[in-house]
Design a protein around this motif. Structure first.
Motif, PDB file in Angstrom:
ATOM      1  N   GLY A 210       0.812  -1.207   0.000  1.00  0.00           N
ATOM      2  CA  GLY A 210       0.000   0.000   0.000  1.00  0.00           C
ATOM      3  C   GLY A 210       0.842   1.253   0.000  1.00  0.00           C
ATOM      4  N   THR A 211       0.148   2.374  -0.172  1.00  0.00           N
ATOM      5  CA  THR A 211       0.803   3.678  -0.118  1.00  0.00           C
ATOM      6  C   THR A 211      -0.014   4.607   0.771  1.00  0.00           C
ATOM      7  OG1 THR A 211      -0.354   4.481  -2.087  1.00  0.00           O
ATOM      8  CG2 THR A 211       1.823   3.486  -2.427  1.00  0.00           C
ATOM      9  N   LEU A 212       0.667   5.621   1.262  1.00  0.00           N
ATOM     10  CA  LEU A 212       0.040   6.636   2.108  1.00  0.00           C
ATOM     11  C   LEU A 212       0.372   7.993   1.532  1.00  0.00           C
ATOM     12  CD1 LEU A 212      -1.210   7.793   4.785  1.00  0.00           C
ATOM     13  CD2 LEU A 212       1.093   7.606   5.745  1.00  0.00           C
ATOM     14  N   THR A 213      -0.631   8.849   1.424  1.00  0.00           N
ATOM     15  CA  THR A 213      -0.435  10.242   1.042  1.00  0.00           C
ATOM     16  C   THR A 213      -1.060  11.104   2.127  1.00  0.00           C
ATOM     17  OG1 THR A 213      -0.624   9.620  -1.286  1.00  0.00           O
ATOM     18  CG2 THR A 213      -0.804  11.962  -0.762  1.00  0.00           C
ATOM     19  N   MET A 214      -0.280  12.031   2.659  1.00  0.00           N
ATOM     20  CA  MET A 214      -0.792  12.946   3.680  1.00  0.00           C
ATOM     21  C   MET A 214      -1.177  14.247   2.990  1.00  0.00           C
ATOM     22  SD  MET A 214       1.945  12.255   6.677  1.00  0.00           S
ATOM     23  CE  MET A 214       1.144  11.792   8.174  1.00  0.00           C
ATOM     24  N   VAL A 215      -2.393  14.689   3.209  1.00  0.00           N
ATOM     25  CA  VAL A 215      -2.900  15.919   2.598  1.00  0.00           C
ATOM     26  C   VAL A 215      -3.039  16.954   3.709  1.00  0.00           C
ATOM     27  CG1 VAL A 215      -4.751  16.948   1.242  1.00  0.00           C
ATOM     28  CG2 VAL A 215      -4.144  14.540   0.893  1.00  0.00           C
ATOM     29  N   ASN A 216      -2.342  18.093   3.566  1.00  0.00           N
ATOM     30  CA  ASN A 216      -2.351  19.116   4.616  1.00  0.00           C
ATOM     31  C   ASN A 216      -3.669  19.898   4.598  1.00  0.00           C
ATOM     32  OD1 ASN A 216      -2.121  21.304   2.745  1.00  0.00           O
ATOM     33  ND2 ASN A 216       0.091  21.068   2.717  1.00  0.00           N
ATOM     34  N   PRO A 217      -3.909  20.737   5.598  1.00  0.00           N
ATOM     35  CA  PRO A 217      -5.189  21.458   5.685  1.00  0.00           C
ATOM     36  C   PRO A 217      -5.486  22.351   4.483  1.00  0.00           C
ATOM     37  CG  PRO A 217      -4.056  21.549   7.781  1.00  0.00           C
ATOM     38  CD  PRO A 217      -3.102  20.931   6.805  1.00  0.00           C
ATOM     39  N   GLU A 218      -4.461  22.822   3.796  1.00  0.00           N
ATOM     40  CA  GLU A 218      -4.684  23.676   2.621  1.00  0.00           C
ATOM     41  C   GLU A 218      -4.940  22.865   1.350  1.00  0.00           C
ATOM     42  OE1 GLU A 218      -1.720  24.199   4.553  1.00  0.00           O
ATOM     43  OE2 GLU A 218      -2.885  25.559   5.797  1.00  0.00           O
ATOM     44  N   GLY A 219      -4.846  21.551   1.429  1.00  0.00           N
ATOM     45  CA  GLY A 219      -5.098  20.700   0.272  1.00  0.00           C
ATOM     46  C   GLY A 219      -3.836  20.255  -0.450  1.00  0.00           C
ATOM     47  N   GLY A 220      -2.680  20.706  -0.020  1.00  0.00           N
ATOM     48  CA  GLY A 220      -1.420  20.277  -0.627  1.00  0.00           C
ATOM     49  C   GLY A 220      -1.074  18.867  -0.194  1.00  0.00           C
ATOM     50  N   GLN A 221      -0.566  18.077  -1.136  1.00  0.00           N
ATOM     51  CA  GLN A 221      -0.254  16.684  -0.839  1.00  0.00           C
ATOM     52  C   GLN A 221       1.241  16.483  -0.676  1.00  0.00           C
ATOM     53  OE1 GLN A 221      -1.898  13.956  -3.671  1.00  0.00           O
ATOM     54  NE2 GLN A 221      -3.842  15.016  -3.777  1.00  0.00           N
ATOM     55  N   ASN A 222       1.600  15.720   0.355  1.00  0.00           N
ATOM     56  CA  ASN A 222       2.976  15.259   0.469  1.00  0.00           C
ATOM     57  C   ASN A 222       3.166  14.147  -0.552  1.00  0.00           C
ATOM     58  OD1 ASN A 222       3.125  16.975   2.621  1.00  0.00           O
ATOM     59  ND2 ASN A 222       3.423  15.408   4.154  1.00  0.00           N
TER      60      ASN A 222
ATOM     61  N   VAL B  63      -4.464   0.490  -0.974  1.00  0.00           N
ATOM     62  CA  VAL B  63      -4.040  -0.843  -0.547  1.00  0.00           C
ATOM     63  C   VAL B  63      -4.296  -1.808  -1.692  1.00  0.00           C
ATOM     64  CG1 VAL B  63      -4.362  -2.671   1.160  1.00  0.00           C
ATOM     65  CG2 VAL B  63      -4.611  -0.286   1.842  1.00  0.00           C
ATOM     66  N   ASP B  64      -3.323  -2.696  -1.927  1.00  0.00           N
ATOM     67  CA  ASP B  64      -3.440  -3.714  -2.969  1.00  0.00           C
ATOM     68  C   ASP B  64      -3.163  -5.062  -2.323  1.00  0.00           C
ATOM     69  OD1 ASP B  64      -3.824  -4.809  -5.431  1.00  0.00           O
ATOM     70  OD2 ASP B  64      -1.832  -4.319  -6.199  1.00  0.00           O
ATOM     71  N   GLY B  65      -4.004  -6.043  -2.626  1.00  0.00           N
ATOM     72  CA  GLY B  65      -3.833  -7.360  -2.030  1.00  0.00           C
ATOM     73  C   GLY B  65      -4.620  -8.410  -2.784  1.00  0.00           C
ATOM     74  N   PRO B  66      -4.843  -9.562  -2.155  1.00  0.00           N
ATOM     75  CA  PRO B  66      -5.524 -10.667  -2.822  1.00  0.00           C
ATOM     76  C   PRO B  66      -6.953 -10.344  -3.256  1.00  0.00           C
ATOM     77  CG  PRO B  66      -4.755 -11.328  -0.627  1.00  0.00           C
ATOM     78  CD  PRO B  66      -4.405  -9.899  -0.817  1.00  0.00           C
ATOM     79  N   ALA B  67      -7.614  -9.422  -2.579  1.00  0.00           N
ATOM     80  CA  ALA B  67      -8.990  -9.065  -2.927  1.00  0.00           C
ATOM     81  C   ALA B  67      -9.045  -7.919  -3.926  1.00  0.00           C
ATOM     82  CB  ALA B  67      -9.773  -8.702  -1.669  1.00  0.00           C
ATOM     83  N   GLY B  68      -7.890  -7.515  -4.466  1.00  0.00           N
ATOM     84  CA  GLY B  68      -7.850  -6.414  -5.426  1.00  0.00           C
ATOM     85  C   GLY B  68      -7.305  -5.143  -4.798  1.00  0.00           C
ATOM     86  N   ALA B  69      -7.517  -4.049  -5.491  1.00  0.00           N
ATOM     87  CA  ALA B  69      -7.014  -2.755  -5.026  1.00  0.00           C
ATOM     88  C   ALA B  69      -8.153  -1.934  -4.440  1.00  0.00           C
ATOM     89  CB  ALA B  69      -6.363  -1.999  -6.177  1.00  0.00           C
ATOM     90  N   GLY B  70      -7.806  -1.082  -3.484  1.00  0.00           N
ATOM     91  CA  GLY B  70      -8.811  -0.213  -2.893  1.00  0.00           C
ATOM     92  C   GLY B  70      -8.172   1.043  -2.340  1.00  0.00           C
ATOM     93  N   THR B  71      -8.962   2.100  -2.274  1.00  0.00           N
ATOM     94  CA  THR B  71      -8.485   3.357  -1.701  1.00  0.00           C
ATOM     95  C   THR B  71      -9.453   3.801  -0.620  1.00  0.00           C
ATOM     96  OG1 THR B  71      -9.650   4.675  -3.356  1.00  0.00           O
ATOM     97  CG2 THR B  71      -7.354   4.113  -3.826  1.00  0.00           C
ATOM     98  N   GLY B  72      -8.942   4.574   0.310  1.00  0.00           N
ATOM     99  CA  GLY B  72      -9.767   5.104   1.379  1.00  0.00           C
ATOM    100  C   GLY B  72      -9.080   6.287   2.021  1.00  0.00           C
ATOM    101  N   GLU B  73      -9.858   7.071   2.754  1.00  0.00           N
ATOM    102  CA  GLU B  73      -9.318   8.277   3.379  1.00  0.00           C
ATOM    103  C   GLU B  73      -9.784   8.389   4.822  1.00  0.00           C
ATOM    104  OE1 GLU B  73     -10.618  11.632   1.086  1.00  0.00           O
ATOM    105  OE2 GLU B  73      -9.002  11.385  -0.366  1.00  0.00           O
ATOM    106  N   LEU B  74      -8.876   8.875   5.647  1.00  0.00           N
ATOM    107  CA  LEU B  74      -9.222   9.311   6.996  1.00  0.00           C
ATOM    108  C   LEU B  74      -9.258  10.829   6.905  1.00  0.00           C
ATOM    109  CD1 LEU B  74      -9.726   8.966   9.995  1.00  0.00           C
ATOM    110  CD2 LEU B  74      -7.259   8.792  10.323  1.00  0.00           C
ATOM    111  N   ARG B  75     -10.471  11.381   6.864  1.00  0.00           N
ATOM    112  CA  ARG B  75     -10.636  12.822   6.661  1.00  0.00           C
ATOM    113  C   ARG B  75     -10.787  13.555   7.988  1.00  0.00           C
ATOM    114  NH1 ARG B  75     -14.159  13.735   1.295  1.00  0.00           N
ATOM    115  NH2 ARG B  75     -13.373  11.943   0.148  1.00  0.00           N
ATOM    116  N   ALA B  76     -10.501  14.839   7.930  1.00  0.00           N
ATOM    117  CA  ALA B  76     -10.691  15.758   9.061  1.00  0.00           C
ATOM    118  C   ALA B  76      -9.975  15.266  10.319  1.00  0.00           C
ATOM    119  CB  ALA B  76     -12.177  15.984   9.323  1.00  0.00           C
ATOM    120  N   LEU B  77      -8.745  14.798  10.156  1.00  0.00           N
ATOM    121  CA  LEU B  77      -7.928  14.400  11.292  1.00  0.00           C
ATOM    122  C   LEU B  77      -7.460  15.675  11.993  1.00  0.00           C
ATOM    123  CD1 LEU B  77      -6.470  12.119  12.830  1.00  0.00           C
ATOM    124  CD2 LEU B  77      -4.573  12.408  11.233  1.00  0.00           C
TER     125      LEU B  77
END
Length: 182
Positions: A74-86, A120-134
């Motif tokens: 899998g991969t992780l992208t952190m998005v700052n409060p202004e919308g800029g992505q690391n 996340v990529d695995g045996p069940a395929g690929a998927g994306t998700g977000e933890l918003r408003a942290l």
């Protein structure tokens, strides 16, 4: 020959005791708060070693997919409060909790509502998700500029002390006086 064996045994004993002490020197990761994220077919538990989060405060993150990390990536992208992505970073094993993915001793650079985006990529395929408003609160303690100003006071005092001593020594040497030795 006996002396050599005795020395070799002593060195081996020291290496063993030093290695065991070093291995136990790291504290385990204590998770005090968790959040759930659904990344396609994968449920993901995000753990934090401190809560609430504060800007510029070091903490550990853990990312635990349901069913473990074996056979998944899998991969992780952190998005700052202004919308800029690391930059996108791969999810790797936490260095002190090897059975899960994680980040060791990280901090959020500024306060606001952050988003953690997972792929996340695995045996069940690929998927994306977000933890918003942290929520990330203001940095604890005084502002960074005040901290730096206070921490440089001893250095300024040292420089003043060296300059005064140098000037006094230089003026004595010009006047023909030699410093007393001994």
């Amino acid at each position: 020959m006996r002396k050599r064996l005795l020395v070799l045994a002593a060195v081996a004993g020291l290496l063993f005791t030093t290695t065991a002490g070093t291995a136990n020197a790291y504290e385990p990761v204590n998770i005090v708060h968790t959040e759930r994220v659904q990344a396609g077919p994968y449920g993901l538990t995000v753990g934090f070693s401190t809560w609430p989060l504060k800007a510029m405060q070091s903490l550990d993150f853990t990312f635990i997919p349901d069913g473990g990390i074996e056979g998944k990536s899998g991969t992780l992208t952190m998005v700052n409060p202004e919308g800029g992505q690391n930059r996108k970073q791969p999810l790797v094993r936490h260095p002190r909790k090897l059975e899960v993915w994680g980040l060791d001793v990280r901090s959020m650079p500024r306060p606001g509502e952050w988003t953690l985006r997972f792929a996340v990529d695995g045996p069940a395929g690929a998927g994306t998700g977000e933890l918003r408003a942290l929520p990330v609160l203001e940095q604890p303690g005084p502002p960074m500029g005040v901290s730096w100003a206070i921490s440089t006071l001893p250095l300024i005092g040292l420089v003043v002390l060296v300059v005064v001593a140098w000037r006094r020594t230089r003026s004595r040497l010009r006047g023909g006086e030699l410093p007393a030795i001994g």
